[in-house]
Enzyme design. Structure first.
Site, PDB file in Angstrom:
ATOM      1  N   LYS A   1       0.808   4.547   6.888  1.00  0.00           N
ATOM      2  CA  LYS A   1       0.304   5.362   5.777  1.00  0.00           C
ATOM      3  C   LYS A   1       0.935   6.757   5.883  1.00  0.00           C
ATOM      4  O   LYS A   1       1.668   7.068   6.814  1.00  0.00           O
ATOM      5  CB  LYS A   1      -1.227   5.509   5.831  1.00  0.00           C
ATOM      6  CG  LYS A   1      -2.007   4.212   5.940  1.00  0.00           C
ATOM      7  CD  LYS A   1      -2.026   3.413   4.658  1.00  0.00           C
ATOM      8  CE  LYS A   1      -2.839   2.131   4.827  1.00  0.00           C
ATOM      9  NZ  LYS A   1      -2.813   1.285   3.618  1.00  0.00           N
TER      10      LYS A   1
ATOM     11  N   SER B   1       0.797  -1.225   0.000  1.00  0.00           N
ATOM     12  CA  SER B   1       0.000   0.000   0.000  1.00  0.00           C
ATOM     13  C   SER B   1       0.830   1.276   0.000  1.00  0.00           C
ATOM     14  O   SER B   1       0.313   2.351  -0.297  1.00  0.00           O
ATOM     15  CB  SER B   1      -0.946   0.012   1.208  1.00  0.00           C
ATOM     16  OG  SER B   1      -0.224   0.148   2.415  1.00  0.00           O
TER      17      SER B   1
END
EC number: 3.4.21.89
Length: 280
Positions: free
Chosen positions: A120, A43
């Site tokens: 993230k 990701s």
């Protein structure tokens, strides 16, 4: 014979004490200073690759209940959640010796529902509005600057312990073939630049509603925008939603080691160009 037994028991006891104190010291170090983190998914490509190993700076934002590590040793049946240790600190959305993340920081945080650790990039600060339009990030009504960054390529093969295949812009690609994605350079309003990947246009998360980030919370996205579950998906056991200040664990500053294989023991898959690489 009795002396031999006493000597043996004494040696065993000293070994037990040494192991105990080593574990205590390691636990304190991991709780207060740096937590090891192994990248399991794609990701955050190409900033972070599957198999990157890094230490998370837990001093960067101070301490909360999320600073306590999960202790999971499946082989021995050990599964201790951080909330079982530091749950008494949960609920007030404050931190000890706290400071706030800056836009563009790569952050490890505790998922508020599953309690798993996620990594993230923070793009939305409290009070910001965030929206994706045609795959372009808009902050407070303004599109961020995006420039062409060339093409990111990798081998189409199973990656990491989970053995997942990468997604490719040029699919279908056979195993062992060259998997390509468009690389772009995004510049955030505070001047932070980083690369991100685009697999293809027109996917669901390329266009979103306007999100208004509540006070005390943050909006996170993955750099591999078309292959990231992040704040664009409402908070559930699957989605992330907004992330509370108290759920931050620390900032990822530098990759220490990287292995491209199913195990870090496969030395022939080590990526020598990623040792001690800074995280932008």
């Amino acid at each position: 014979m009795a002396d031999d037994n006493q000597s043996f028991l004494g040696a065993v006891w000293e070994t037990i004490k040494t192991i105990f104190w080593a574990l205590v010291i390691a636990g304190i170090f991991r709780t207060l200073f740096f937590q090891p983190f192994w990248i399991p998914s794609s990701s955050m490509k190409d900033t972070l690759l599957v198999g990157d190993f890094l230490f998370v700076n837990k001093m960067a934002y101070g301490y909360s209940h999320a600073s306590c590590p999960n202790i999971k040793l499946a082989r021995f049946g050990v599964d201790i959640d951080a909330a079982d240790i530091c749950g008494f600190l949960d609920g007030d959305n404050t931190r000890v010796l706290g400071s706030e993340p800056e836009r563009g920081d790569v952050v490890v945080f505790r998922h508020p529902v599953t309690h798993q650790d996620y990594i993230k990039r923070v793009v939305g600060l409290p009070g910001d509005t965030v929206q994706m339009k045609d795959g372009i990030l808009h902050l407070n009504g303004e599109a961020v600057t995006v420039e062409d960054g060339g093409t990111f390529t990798e081998v189409k093969e199973p990656q990491g312990p989970e053995g997942r295949y990468p997604r490719c812009s040029n699919d279908p690609v056979g195993e062992g073939g060259s998997c390509a994605k468009q690389r772009q350079i995004e510049t955030l309003p505070n001047g932070v630049q980083h690369s991100m990947l685009n697999i293809r246009d027109g996917l669901d998360l390329d266009d979103t509603k306007i999100f208004t980030v509540p006070e005390g919370e943050y909006f996170f996205v993955g750099d591999n925008r078309d292959n990231s579950t992040d704040s664009r998906v409402a908070q559930t056991s699957f989605g992330v939603g907004f992330v509370a200040y108290e759920n931050l664990i620390g900032r990822a500053d530098r990759i220490m080691f990287s292995s491209g294989g199913r195990s870090m023991l496969f030395f022939w898959t080590w990526r020598g160009d990623r040792y001690f690489k800074s995280i932008d």
